[in-house]
Design an enzyme around this catalytic site. Structure first.
Site, mmCIF file in Angstrom:
data_model
loop_
_atom_site.group_PDB
_atom_site.id
_atom_site.type_symbol
_atom_site.label_atom_id
_atom_site.label_comp_id
_atom_site.label_asym_id
_atom_site.label_seq_id
_atom_site.Cartn_x
_atom_site.Cartn_y
_atom_site.Cartn_z
ATOM 1 N N ASP A 271 0.724 -1.225 0.008
ATOM 2 C CA ASP A 271 0.105 -0.108 -0.040
ATOM 3 C C ASP A 271 0.728 1.234 -0.021
ATOM 4 O OD1 ASP A 271 -2.482 1.514 0.038
ATOM 5 O OD2 ASP A 271 -3.239 0.321 1.723
ATOM 6 N N ASP B 166 -10.361 1.687 -3.766
ATOM 7 C CA ASP B 166 -10.725 0.995 -2.379
ATOM 8 C C ASP B 166 -12.239 0.920 -2.174
ATOM 9 O OD1 ASP B 166 -8.233 0.937 -1.060
ATOM 10 O OD2 ASP B 166 -8.344 2.975 -0.135
#
Length: 677
Positions: free
Chosen positions: A423, A482
């Protein structure tokens, strides 16, 4: 077609439609016939747009090279030389700076282009810009690129390409959620299935600029390059700098024609050697509330429905109880996991799955042990703004780089980790560091892949903030966004897959109420959306009903049955008149089978929607179409062919006339399987 015959700097005469196998005299005649007139009040020779345009060529738009020697000696080029091989040509401009431009044309029709500059002078050269440009013809009067937000990536925007430049810059230290992504210029009104288009993508994960420009002089160009800060790249004598690759594609069959070239080219370079496993990620299931009993039970439930990979997300390392602490302290939390991750991994393996782990190696929390021990490893002023309560670790520092590499190697050596979710949850927000940070990231990923060749890596940047062909050479999957809201995902996946093949794009089945948008959608719509791509689950299955688990198991079984087709076929998208309706699918390379989705995003414009016309089929072959999944409807009776269970018709009829559709409610989808009769 490149004209490199004379003492002039070489120039692209044509890129686009195949002109055929022409003899040298014909090629020379084409190049000569392309030389323009000399207009009044202009340079007194015909305008020439070389690979590296400059003022000396009469080009008063953006130059290809910008920079200076620190001793103020002039930048000039004495002569040009060329070298060529199968599918490639390189052109070198010689002088105090030697600049080599390499062009590669693949069998699929994908053009790659980059510059390499070497400082052959006696003083440092401060490089401000080294950009790549390609001419596009006058008929390319409409431009398409993308913007977006967190959880709403790849929003298309179109407009007329007028005189002047349409410039998009990314200053995030990553491409960002508003990344221009793919810049397309085409004939007005081009769509997915029709129209001539020229497209460019910069394969780079740092700061960049892309632009389309139409000069008052006449020519139009697509351009791109790394966006360098002041003094960010300074070349000492003997040093060199390579630009990122510009990936350029032409199609006379619209945007789908671009995918038809890009997808096979990317797949031909791929290192994906086995089917993409169905994933369960724990983030929206438990967030930071991690314990062995809960996650062990979740692993058992995941294995029971057919999941193949279990990924432990954020919250496993020392002191990490929320998103405000502990980034950089990459040690398994002994309080939460007193026996390490071994007991959980055993439960995962016993359930028939491999194990993945979330990391965010480029970041550090200000309150972490790492930041306290090495404050000089943190980018930016100490009082500067945090983003998601975190700072950026300076990977250009050998100590910081070595620490991250050691910690990741230690985890991968101790635990049987098959997958890293990598990430990057904030912009860098520090001037002059994006080049060094991005090159260090690429080097780190290469080292890890050499040391652990069986470990797959996913590029996640608070969702889809780092989706580009530069990092794709080093990762195996993108977390596309997301958001797991299927309504948003339909658009995000549709546009991202113009460039990137679907098997690289992670799409997960979320909870009934989407965690980010709060919108509630039916399970069938979520299933139909997540089926395409690298499928997974982002849902606490312990909270699902027995009926929902049965439906999930059936959906996973369906995905596995169709996975080879979904991940090797041609992506097709129809141009629909009603914006509330989408049609997309995947057609096998031999065109003997297909999976097609008919989607209603909103209430249709008419009581009886337009028929489903299936693109990409063999016009002369007979096909049988059967329903696979149908969402909620508002109708007294279905179309007769659907009530009978199937219909058999020629591909020409299915693509031109189409099939009557069920009257789906808004935010619903119907899936159809198409098989050669």
């Amino acid at each position: 077609m490149l004209d490199a015959r004379d003492a002039r700097p070489p120039a692209v005469v044509h890129w686009g439609a195949d002109l055929g196998d022409l003899p040298a005299p014909a090629l020379a005649a084409i190049a000569d016939a392309s030389v323009p007139a000399v207009p009044p009040s202009s340079i007194d020779v015909p305008l020439w747009l070389p690979l590296l345009p400059s003022f000396t060529d009469g080009w008063s738009e953006r130059p290809g090279l910008d920079g200076f020697f620190t001793d103020r000696s002039p930048v000039s080029f004495r002569d040009w030389s060329t070298d060529a091989g199968a599918g490639w040509i390189s052109v070198t401009a010689d002088g105090p700076l030697a600049i080599t431009t390499r062009l590669e044309l693949s069998e699929e029709g994908v053009l790659r282009m980059r510059h390499t500059v070497v400082n052959r002078g006696t003083s440092d050269f401060v490089l401000t810009a080294l950009d790549l440009q390609l001419p596009v013809p006058d008929r390319a009067r409409e431009v398409l690129d993308f913007s977006g937000l967190w959880a709403h990536e790849r929003r298309p925007q179109r407009g007329e390409l007028r005189q002047g430049a349409w410039m998009r810059e990314s200053r995030h230290g990553r491409p960002g959620h508003d990344d221009a992504f793919l810049l397309v210029a085409g004939v007005p009104g081009f769509g997915f299935r029709g129209g001539e288009v020229w497209a460019a993508h910069l394969a780079w994960s740092g700061d960049k600029r892309v632009w389309a420009a139409r000069s008052a002089l006449g020519p139009a160009v697509l351009g791109a390059g790394e966006l360098l800060g002041a003094g960010e790249v300074t070349l000492a004598p003997g040093d060199e700098y390579c630009t990122p690759w510009l990936v350029a594609v032409w199609s006379d069959r619209g945007l789908d024609g671009l995918s038809d070239r890009l997808h096979p080219w990317i797949r031909g370079r791929s290192e994906l050697h086995r089917p993409r496993p169905v994933v369960l990620n724990t983030w929206e299931a438990v967030y930071f509330a991690q314990d062995l009993d809960t996650l062990g039970a979740l692993a058992d439930a995941a294995g029971a429905v057919g999941v193949e990979r279990f990924v432990l997300d954020d919250g496993w390392f020392t002191g990490r109880r929320d998103d405000r602490r502990a980034l950089g302290d990459w040690f398994v939390d002994a309080e939460v996991w007193p026996s390490g991750l071994h007991p959980l991994i055993k439960r995962v393996h016993d359930a028939g799955m491999d194990f993945g782990l979330w990391v965010e190696p480029e970041m550090v929390s200000p309150s972490s042990q790492l930041a306290a021990a090495h404050p000089d490893w943190v980018l930016g002023a100490s009082g500067g703004p945090t983003w998601r309560f975190q700072r950026v670790l300076d990977l250009s520092r050998p100590g910081a780089y070595g620490y991250v590499l050691e910690r990741l190697n230690a985890l991968l050596n101790e635990y049987p980790i098959a997958f890293l979710k990598w990430d990057h949850n904030r912009d860098v927000l520090t001037p002059g560091v994006a080049h060094a940070q991005t090159t260090a990231l690429y080097r780190l990923l290469r080292e890890l892949r050499v040391a652990h060749p069986d470990v797959e890596i996913e590029s996640c940047a608070s969702g889809g903030g780092r989706v580009d062909l530069g990092i794709l050479e080093l990762v195996d999957r993108f977390w596309t966004s997301d958001t797991n809201d299927p309504l948003d995902r339909q658009s995000i996946q549709r546009w991202t897959s113009v460039l990137v093949p679907p098997e690289y794009l992670g799409g997960h089945l979320g909870d009934k109420a989407a965690h980010i948008t709060g919108r509630t959608t039916d399970l069938a719509f979520r299933q139909a959306t997540a089926l395409f791509g690298s499928a997974g689950i982002e849902w606490n299955l312990l909270h699902a009903t027995p009926g929902e688990r049965d439906a999930i198991a059936e959906w996973i079984a369906l995905h596995k049955r169709l996975r080879e087709l979904l991940h090797t076929g041609r992506v097709v998208r129809a141009d629909t008149a009603d914006p509330a309706q989408l049609v997309h699918g995947v057609v096998a390379q031999d065109r003997r089978s297909a999976i097609v989705a008919y989607v209603t995003l909103d209430a249709p414009q008419a009581a009886l929607p337009a028929p489903l016309r299936i693109p990409g089929l063999d016009q002369n072959r007979l096909y049988t179409v059967r329903p696979l999944l149908t969402g909620a409807v508002t109708q007294d009776a279905p179309p007769p062919w659907l009530a009978s269970g199937s219909v058999t018709l020629p591909g020409r009829v299915l693509s031109e006339v189409g099939l009557a559709m069920p009257l789906l409610k808004p935010q619903q989808a119907a899936l159809f399987e198409v098989s050669a009769a």
